[in-house]
Enzyme design. Structure first.
Site, PDB file in Angstrom:
ATOM      1  N   SER A   8      -9.022   7.233   4.584  1.00 43.01           N
ATOM      2  CA  SER A   8      -7.751   7.961   4.519  1.00 43.01           C
ATOM      3  C   SER A   8      -7.911   9.330   5.161  1.00 43.01           C
ATOM      4  CB  SER A   8      -7.340   8.134   3.060  1.00 43.01           C
ATOM      5  OG  SER A   8      -6.376   9.163   2.982  1.00 43.01           O
ATOM      6  N   HIS A  33      -6.086   4.785   7.530  1.00 46.08           N
ATOM      7  CA  HIS A  33      -5.045   4.891   6.503  1.00 46.08           C
ATOM      8  C   HIS A  33      -4.386   6.269   6.604  1.00 46.08           C
ATOM      9  CE1 HIS A  33      -3.263   3.847   2.568  1.00 46.08           C
ATOM     10  NE2 HIS A  33      -3.450   5.127   2.240  1.00 46.08           N
ATOM     11  N   ASP A  35      -1.682   8.799   5.165  1.00 43.94           N
ATOM     12  CA  ASP A  35      -0.896   9.106   3.968  1.00 43.94           C
ATOM     13  C   ASP A  35       0.258  10.037   4.298  1.00 43.94           C
ATOM     14  OD1 ASP A  35      -2.147   7.728   1.747  1.00 43.94           O
ATOM     15  OD2 ASP A  35      -3.904   8.964   2.169  1.00 43.94           O
ATOM     16  N   MET A  37       3.446  11.968   3.124  1.00 42.86           N
ATOM     17  CA  MET A  37       4.020  12.509   1.882  1.00 42.86           C
ATOM     18  C   MET A  37       5.149  13.463   2.207  1.00 42.86           C
ATOM     19  SD  MET A  37       0.617  13.260  -0.366  1.00 42.86           S
ATOM     20  CE  MET A  37      -0.773  12.128  -0.390  1.00 42.86           C
ATOM     21  N   HIS A  66       0.994   4.640   5.029  1.00 42.74           N
ATOM     22  CA  HIS A  66       1.347   4.544   3.603  1.00 42.74           C
ATOM     23  C   HIS A  66       2.429   5.585   3.331  1.00 42.74           C
ATOM     24  CE1 HIS A  66      -0.219   5.362  -0.788  1.00 42.74           C
ATOM     25  NE2 HIS A  66       0.991   4.830  -0.773  1.00 42.74           N
ATOM     26  N   MET A  68       4.682   7.596   1.248  1.00 49.18           N
ATOM     27  CA  MET A  68       4.987   8.088  -0.102  1.00 49.18           C
ATOM     28  C   MET A  68       6.190   9.003   0.025  1.00 49.18           C
ATOM     29  SD  MET A  68       1.040   8.700  -1.214  1.00 49.18           S
ATOM     30  CE  MET A  68       0.482   8.636   0.474  1.00 49.18           C
ATOM     31  N   MET A 142      -1.909   0.930  -6.243  1.00 51.51           N
ATOM     32  CA  MET A 142      -2.459   2.283  -6.394  1.00 51.51           C
ATOM     33  C   MET A 142      -3.391   2.315  -7.608  1.00 51.51           C
ATOM     34  SD  MET A 142      -1.182   4.100  -3.917  1.00 51.51           S
ATOM     35  CE  MET A 142      -2.041   5.606  -4.423  1.00 51.51           C
ATOM     36  N   ASP A 181      -6.028   1.706  -3.406  1.00 53.85           N
ATOM     37  CA  ASP A 181      -5.985   3.087  -2.917  1.00 53.85           C
ATOM     38  C   ASP A 181      -6.120   4.073  -4.068  1.00 53.85           C
ATOM     39  OD1 ASP A 181      -5.542   5.404  -1.502  1.00 53.85           O
ATOM     40  OD2 ASP A 181      -3.458   4.943  -0.955  1.00 53.85           O
TER      41      ASP A 181
END
Ligand code: DX5
Ligand code: ZN
Length: 221
Positions: A8, A33, A35, A37, A66, A68, A142, A181
């Site tokens: 990540s 990966h 992330d 956000m 991913h 979020m 998660m 994750d």
């Protein structure tokens, strides 16, 4: 099943991201990966499609976005066009909009020719996403509450992995990717894989290591 390690980049130094991506590939990572956000679904803000677009030419590895974020359907276009290979969206962000929103979002991702996946937080039963397993290339369970790297693995996820793998087999999708994750370490990776997961996200474990190549290879074992 092939075990894949997905470092990540949340734990990376953003000022040298290009070099880091190349290094991860050279060290044997299987996916990158990413992330994403939004400061609303989770507290921090990280990056958007521009990051995916900029790192896309630097590696052959699949980019695993991913998301979020709230209202994920409105953002799919940007991540798909930026070059993400797989986009995962949170059950929780979708369920609060409507019952059909998760399925619609997954279908939208697929319409771009991009792989898709549904994500559940540690406090959400994996059964909640069983109705969309038929559409998913991957499911992401998660093992920490999303938002920050470096948290401790929540062991309850082990039972969820087993349920997810069994259900995937039941519906003839035994080859489905199951990704874990949060808090993945050299100590717990074996148990996670034995339970039926085959994609391990690792942020701090990879980035705090003095030998990334060895750590990635050891996680896979
Ligand atoms: C957490 C992120 C994770 C995080 C994992 O919200 O989704 O991908 O980077 O970091 P570690 O492996 O340090 O728990
Ligand atoms: Zn993540």
């Amino acid at each position: 099943m092939q075990i894949k390690i997905a470092p990540s980049i949340l734990s990376a130094d953003f000022s040298v991201m290009g070099e880091t991506i190349k290094k991860l590939e050279a060290c044997g990572a299987d996916l990158i990966h990413c992330d994403v956000m939004d400061g609303s679904f989770v507290e921090p803000i990280t990056f958007g499609g521009q990051m995916i677009k900029n790192i896309r030419p630097l590696t052959k590895l699949p980019l695993d976005a991913h998301l979020m974020i709230e209202h994920p359907k409105t953002q799919i276009k940007f991540f798909a066009e930026a070059g993400a290979d797989i986009i995962t969206v949170h059950y929780g962000a979708c369920a609060k909009i409507s019952q059909s929103y998760l399925r619609e979002t997954l279908e939208l991702i697929k319409s771009y020719g991009v792989k898709c996946g549904a994500v559940v937080n540690p406090d959400v039963p994996v059964e909640n996403i069983f109705p969309v397993f038929d559409l998913c290339d991957m499911v992401l369970l998660m093992s920490v509450f999303p938002g920050y790297g470096g948290q401790k693995f929540i062991p309850d996820v082990i039972e969820k992995i087993k349920k997810a793998r069994n259900y995937a087999r039941e519906i003839g999708r035994g080859d489905m990717d199951i990704e874990i994750d949060g808090g993945v370490t050299l100590e717990n990776a074996g148990e996670i894989i034995a339970a039926g997961a085959n994609v391990l996200v690792a942020g701090s474990t990879v980035f705090k290591s003095s030998d990334m190549k060895k750590t990635i290879s050891d996680l896979r074992k």
